[in-house]
Design an enzyme around this catalytic site. Structure first.
Site, short mmCIF file in Angstrom:
data_model
loop_
_atom_site.label_atom_id
_atom_site.label_comp_id
_atom_site.label_asym_id
_atom_site.label_seq_id
_atom_site.Cartn_x
_atom_site.Cartn_y
_atom_site.Cartn_z
N ASP A 64 0.93 -3.20 -1.42
CA ASP A 64 0.55 -2.53 -2.68
C ASP A 64 1.66 -1.66 -3.27
O ASP A 64 1.62 -1.32 -4.44
CB ASP A 64 -0.71 -1.68 -2.47
CG ASP A 64 -0.54 -0.63 -1.37
OD1 ASP A 64 0.55 -0.55 -0.78
OD2 ASP A 64 -1.51 0.11 -1.10
N HIS A 65 2.66 -1.32 -2.47
CA HIS A 65 3.69 -0.40 -2.97
C HIS A 65 4.79 -1.13 -3.75
O HIS A 65 5.03 -0.88 -4.91
CB HIS A 65 4.33 0.36 -1.79
CG HIS A 65 3.55 1.56 -1.37
ND1 HIS A 65 2.23 1.50 -1.02
CD2 HIS A 65 3.91 2.86 -1.23
CE1 HIS A 65 1.80 2.72 -0.69
NE2 HIS A 65 2.82 3.55 -0.82
N ASP A 119 0.12 5.63 5.98
CA ASP A 119 0.17 6.15 4.62
C ASP A 119 -0.57 7.47 4.62
O ASP A 119 -1.67 7.57 5.19
CB ASP A 119 -0.48 5.18 3.64
CG ASP A 119 -0.22 5.63 2.21
OD1 ASP A 119 0.72 5.13 1.59
OD2 ASP A 119 -0.97 6.51 1.73
N ARG A 379 0.30 13.29 -6.51
CA ARG A 379 1.58 13.99 -6.28
C ARG A 379 2.36 14.09 -7.58
O ARG A 379 2.35 13.15 -8.38
CB ARG A 379 2.42 13.23 -5.25
CG ARG A 379 1.77 13.27 -3.90
CD ARG A 379 2.71 12.92 -2.79
NE ARG A 379 2.06 13.26 -1.56
CZ ARG A 379 2.04 12.49 -0.48
NH1 ARG A 379 2.68 11.34 -0.48
NH2 ARG A 379 1.43 12.88 0.61
N SER A 534 4.81 12.36 1.95
CA SER A 534 4.34 11.07 2.45
C SER A 534 4.59 10.92 3.94
O SER A 534 5.30 11.70 4.56
CB SER A 534 5.04 9.94 1.70
OG SER A 534 6.29 9.70 2.27
N ARG A 536 6.20 8.50 5.21
CA ARG A 536 7.24 7.48 5.43
C ARG A 536 8.16 7.86 6.60
O ARG A 536 8.81 8.90 6.59
CB ARG A 536 8.01 7.20 4.14
CG ARG A 536 9.02 8.18 3.70
CD ARG A 536 9.56 7.83 2.33
NE ARG A 536 8.51 7.89 1.32
CZ ARG A 536 8.68 8.40 0.10
NH1 ARG A 536 9.84 8.85 -0.28
NH2 ARG A 536 7.68 8.44 -0.76
#
Ligand code: F3S
Length: 638
Positions: A64-65, A119, A379, A534, A536
């Site tokens: 989805d990113h 996520d 965000r 995030s 990540r």
């Protein structure tokens, strides 16, 4: 003594540790999710563990990113994700199917289940009564391998909702109110558990808006009870068999209680560049708006977009205002289409985007230079939109639609009567081809790795003596976007650590990578709440690849701290915060790592002889992981 909801789920999944706030607990994980930006690395790590099939009840890999398929990198990664999912028993959600959290809520989340996802907005599923937490990709890979997930036992905060939302106030305004009250640091080590009469007035998608953005509080997660609203949602989604009631015992206890009277709330907005800079919408009346974006994992449900369509019906956007709408899933899109609600969106002049994260992660839709963009996202960090000097304001879909039509901030008192609260249709249109389910036995599935998939490198164990220099000094509230910016060009390199590492701190100090390359190792000095944002893990992996051995900070964000540990970087906290001012870029530091003890204080010495005390809040296991050089070394690579 009775249990609250959080304690009920934890006690039924407890593998190790005691349920005492702060002490390390290990939890059995029922479900995992990954998205493509973090997922490729998670599956490379899972492969390195040499396990044939995931051990969870359910694991889902969402794309989805990075759905923009410009050049070979993203399509190659998607192909790898599809084949690795089939091989190891993971459900695959192809690009365009929807945003991971919206899809998970609609199709898979279960009351009382534990879920970790690579996520940070995984807590969205808390709206349906799951204990859902954001985690680094490696933690997710380990959970897929059947390992428990370790966290400090959280404090549980009761958020008692009284009254009922009125006028233009929405569930987005509940979480914005909480952010204004508690700030982005206010939830560290806590679970926010919602209770009170106001809970029954909120639908599951409305609850999910709150638990989604609870991540911005820095919370472990947020959770709602599973009640009649949950039952109704699961029935409409065609999976009533997943329903079970989950409510707190009458005599449950909490570490603290916050009361919010929903009847008193009005439309709110988080101003640039932090989600906790919250004021009323009316206080900004007059400020011109050049762009609006409705969607993201926070606000892209059927009810969000139907309300938007009703507000836009028979209205035209002013010239110069760009309104983008991203449905959260194909399901949402199909429901809107079947009710004739796409036409009013298009006729207003809005643009309909793909069912993906899109502008939220800077994949298109960047504002004009110095533009004001009102977004329903979670965000608004500086530069995240792709335009460095743009100003992002976070609002509800109702507010975004009204401001887009006005071309400026206006007082909600001038917006007229809000559309009636949206209910689900009695039945939803059936939709096929959403997911690719794995075969029972994936042995013969051929894994396809394009040239963008670079094998994981091995990291060495922690040396007994660190002699290094501060190669970067940064201030408070450094986000993972500062450490590794998002954006199409950079995230396309997510499976290639040497290539993506070239961008570490690139928007903070363009010479940082060069300095790292000229040194054997380096230390980063940071302020409060270092690494917020995030999940990540590239924000830890990249620095580790470049040779960062330690970060020394005033305080650390939860998921980034875990990622640093997973990749063998020492997370150290200054015992005396005033030492931050005594250290500067270039300060040489030594540390005898054999003096490190779990949760203890160690002494670093500067080349000028200054003694700097640093503490760690590492458990015995976490310290052992760092000494081994990271979690993969600790569990053993195959
Ligand atoms: Fe995607 Fe933005 Fe959510 S990047 S998962 S929509 S925070």
């Amino acid at each position: 003594m009775g249990f609250n909801i959080t304690e009920k789920i934890i006690s039924s999944h407890l593998v190790s540790g005691k349920m005492e706030p702060g002490s390390e607990i290990g939890l059995k994980i029922d479900q995992t999710l990954t998205q493509d930006a973090t997922g490729t690395m998670a599956y490379l790590q899972f492969e390195a563990m040499g396990i044939d099939k995931v051990q969870t009840d359910l694991s889902v890999s969402y794309v989805d990113h990075n759905t923009l398929q410009m050049g070979f990198r993203n399509p190659d990664d998607h192909q790898y994700l599809r084949t690795v999912a089939a091989k190891h028993g993971v459900v695959f959600s192809p690009a365009g199917t929807g945003i991971c959290h919206q899809l998970h809520l609609e199709n898979f989340a279960k009351p009382g289940a534990t879920l970790i996802g690579s996520d940070s907005h995984t807590p969205t599923a808390g709206g349906l009564g799951s204990l859902a937490m954001g985690a680094g990709g490696l933690s997710v890979a380990l959970a897929m391998a059947g390992q428990p997930y370790s966290i400090p036992m959280p404090k549980v905060v009761k958020v008692e909702l009284t009254g009922e939302l009125t006028g233009w106030a929405t569930s987005k305004d509940i979480i914005l109110h909480l952010l204004g009250l508690l700030t982005v640091k206010g939830g560290v080590g806590k679970v926010f558990e919602f209770a009170g009469e106001g809970v029954a007035t909120l639908s599951v998608p409305e609850r999910a808006v709150i638990t989604n953005m609870g991540a911005e509080l820095g919370a472990t997660t947020s959770i709602f009870p599973s009640d009649r609203q949950t039952e109704k949602f699961l029935k409409v989604m065609g999976r009533i068999e997943d329903f079970s009631e989950l409510i707190a015992d009458d005599d449950a206890t909490y570490s603290e209680t916050i009361v919010i009277n929903l009847s008193e709330l009005e439309p709110l907005v988080a101003q640039p560049h932090m989600p906790d800079r919250v004021v009323t919408v009316k206080s900004l009346a007059g400020l011109e708006v050049s762009q609006a974006a409705i969607g993201s994992c926070t606000n892209s449900s059927y009810s969000d977009l139907k309300t938007t369509a009703l507000i836009l019906t028979d209205h035209q956007l002013p010239q110069g205002v760009d309104l983008m709408i991203s449905p959260g899933s194909k399901q949402v899109l199909k429901m809107l289409a079947s009710e004739g609600l796409i036409a009013p969106l298009l006729d207003s002049g809005a643009r309909l985007l793909e069912c993906t994260c899109g502008p939220c992660i800077g994949m298109g839709g960047s504002p004009v230079s110095a533009g004001v963009s009102v977004r329903t996202f979670n965000r608004n960090f500086e530069g995240r939109s792709g335009t460095q000097d743009a100003k992002i304001y976070l609002v509800s879909p109702q507010t975004a639609a009204n401001l887009a039509l006005a071309g400026k901030f206006t007082d909600p008192a001038t917006w007229g009567t809000p559309p009636a609260k949206i209910d689900f249709p009695a039945e939803i249109p059936s939709i096929r081809h959403l997911f690719i389910f794995p075969p029972e036995n994936g042995e013969n599935v051929k894994l396809i790795r394009g040239p963008n998939i670079v094998p994981l490198e091995s990291f060495s164990a922690l040396s007994e003596k660190i002699t290094s220099k501060v190669l970067l000094k940064v201030g408070d509230d450094i986000t993972t976007d500062h450490i590794l910016p998002a954006g199409a060009q950079i995230t396309a390199l997510r499976s290639n650590i040497p290539a993506i590492s070239e961008y570490i701190f690139s928007r903070v100090d363009e010479n940082f990578v060069d300095r790292m390359k000229k040194s054997d190792s380096g230390i980063i000095l940071g302020g409060e709440n270092y690494g917020q944002g995030s999940s990540r893990e590239h924000a830890a992996l990249g620095p580790r690849h470049l040779g960062v051995v330690a970060v020394i900070v005033k305080s650390l964000a939860r998921i980034h701290r875990a990622n640093l540990i997973n990749f063998g970087i020492l997370p150290l906290v200054l015992s005396d915060k005033s030492d931050y001012d005594k250290l500067s870029e270039g300060s040489g530091l030594t540390l005898d790592t054999t003096t490190l003890t779990p949760g203890g204080v160690a002494e670093m010495t500067t080349t000028d002889g200054l003694k700097v005390k640093v503490k760690n809040d590492l458990s015995e296991k976490e310290l052992a992981i760092i000494i081994a050089g990271g979690l993969l070394n600790y569990v053993g690579r195959k």
